[in-house]
Design a protein around this motif. Structure first.
Motif, short mmCIF file in Angstrom:
data_model
loop_
_atom_site.label_atom_id
_atom_site.label_comp_id
_atom_site.label_asym_id
_atom_site.label_seq_id
_atom_site.Cartn_x
_atom_site.Cartn_y
_atom_site.Cartn_z
N LEU A 211 41.09 29.93 45.26
CA LEU A 211 40.54 31.26 45.57
C LEU A 211 40.26 31.45 47.07
CD1 LEU A 211 38.01 31.79 42.63
CD2 LEU A 211 40.29 32.76 42.91
N PHE B 22 42.07 33.94 49.43
CA PHE B 22 41.86 35.38 49.23
C PHE B 22 40.62 35.88 49.96
CE2 PHE B 22 45.02 36.10 46.03
CZ PHE B 22 45.19 34.89 45.40
N PHE B 23 39.67 34.99 50.22
CA PHE B 23 38.37 35.44 50.73
C PHE B 23 38.05 34.92 52.12
CE2 PHE B 23 37.27 37.48 46.91
CZ PHE B 23 37.62 36.68 45.85
N PHE C 241 41.36 40.78 44.46
CA PHE C 241 40.56 39.78 45.15
C PHE C 241 40.11 40.29 46.52
CE2 PHE C 241 40.95 36.31 42.25
CZ PHE C 241 42.18 36.46 41.64
#
Lengths: 267, 90
Positions: B21, B24-25, A53
């Motif tokens: 998610l 993670f970003f 990721f």
């Protein structure tokens, strides 16, 4: 008489602490507990799961940056490109002159030339940097199996020290930066190498206190011990209070940790 | 079938995936914000958002504050849902 159905009656008389929601909460808490236990027992597994990721995020960031970079005015970009190319050529020449001078002085004074040994460390790509990772920490893609040890010095481009290795897993390492809030580093300032103590302010910045008599100026370099004195920043502001015998220096780092992509870890 | 794929359910699923998610970003502040937003539709998801922030970016010896924060926000969201259902909050 048939009692009329009432949504309010149904939910008010039901116990909100039983039934499907509790089961769902229980399952989610169980999954969270599992991850926390994994973090404790097998931290490498967590990093291995996260690494794709992070790499995807870096690739996406680069792609978006590349796409938006082309949106600028073409003529302005061409002009800027020419100026930058000229600056690069000039800096390369200066670097060559300084390297030669350094080598001459080293031969004169004895000892090893740091330029010859500058790439003895482990090159590590940055997987996560601030603000993605907590401020003043970097997560890199080299770990214990690659020779990284806890406490090793970490440098950025140009050999400028930026931190030390805090912890390692098999294939990754967490680096604590020198600028972490509360962290102190012995250093010098200016050409006369006045000793001072750098205090980390977070986000790559430092502060320090000196007596007013030290007479430092904005733009003076700040150095840390290394092979010799290695510049880590410049004084961006000098705060002086008439009632105080000392001045506070705000120091801007030479390395931008928010855009660092590769670091070198000493063996 | 159409009820299963209702806009609300699709939105819940999308926000839940984003909440999982996001750590993670994005920085933890944004990820936690997405988690809280997702909790408005599916309360337990913010627990996992907080847990991911703890396991990804904080050492093994630190207390899992973000997991605890996720549990708190999750409970708040759950009880707000209940109060809305019982029309205590309109």
């Amino acid at each position: 008489m048939k009692k009329q159905y009432s949504l309010r009656h149904k939910y008010r008389n039901g116990n909100p602490l039983t039934g499907t929601p509790v089961v769902v909460f229980g399952v989610v808490l169980g999954i969270a507990a599992l991850f926390l236990v994994l973090r404790l027992v097998f931290p490498a597994v967590i990093i291995a799961l996260a690494e794709p990721f992070w790499k995807g995020g870096v690739t996406l960031e680069a792609a978006v940056g590349g796409a938006t970079a082309g949106m600028g005015n073409a003529a302005m970009l061409a002009k800027e490109n020419t100026q930058l190319a000229q600056q690069v050529a000039s800096l390369q020449n200066q670097n060559a002159v300084l390297t030669a001078r350094s080598q001459d002085l080293t031969k004169l004074l004895g000892g090893t030339n740091t330029a010859e040994t500058s790439m003895q460390g482990i090159a590590a790509g940055v997987l996560a940097r601030p603000p993605l990772s907590p401020y003043d920490t970097l997560i890199v893609g080299m770990g214990a199996k690659d020779g990284v040890v806890v406490g090793a010095t970490v440098t950025a481009s140009g050999g400028i020290p930026i931190g030390t290795v805090q912890s390692t897993t098999a294939h990754t390492a967490t680096i604590t930066l020198l600028s972490m809030a509360g962290h102190t580093t012995n250093a010098w300032v200016g050409e006369s190498r006045i000793p001072l103590t750098l205090a980390g302010m977070g986000a790559g910045a430092f502060t320090a206190t000196l007596p007013k008599a030290a007479a430092v100026n904005v733009g003076d370099n700040v150095y840390v011990p290394g092979p010799g004195a290695i510049p880590v920043g410049t004084i961006s502001q000098v705060e002086s209070d008439p009632s105080s015998p000392s001045v506070t220096l705000n120091i801007q780092p030479l390395v931008n940790i928010f855009s660092t992509t590769w670091v070198e870890i000493s063996r | 079938m159409s009820h299963f794929f209702s806009p609300l359910r699709i939105l819940t699923i999308v926000l839940s995936i984003l909440a999982l998610l996001a750590p993670f970003f994005f920085p933890w502040q944004f990820a936690l914000g997405v988690g809280i937003l997702a909790a408005a539709f599916f309360p337990p998801i913010v627990i996992l958002t907080g847990t991911f922030i703890d396991v990804l970016y904080f050492g093994t010896k630190t207390f899992p504050y973000f997991t605890l924060l996720g549990i708190i926000f999750s409970l708040i969201s759950y009880f707000v849902h209940q109060f809305i259902k019982t029309r205590i909050i309109s």
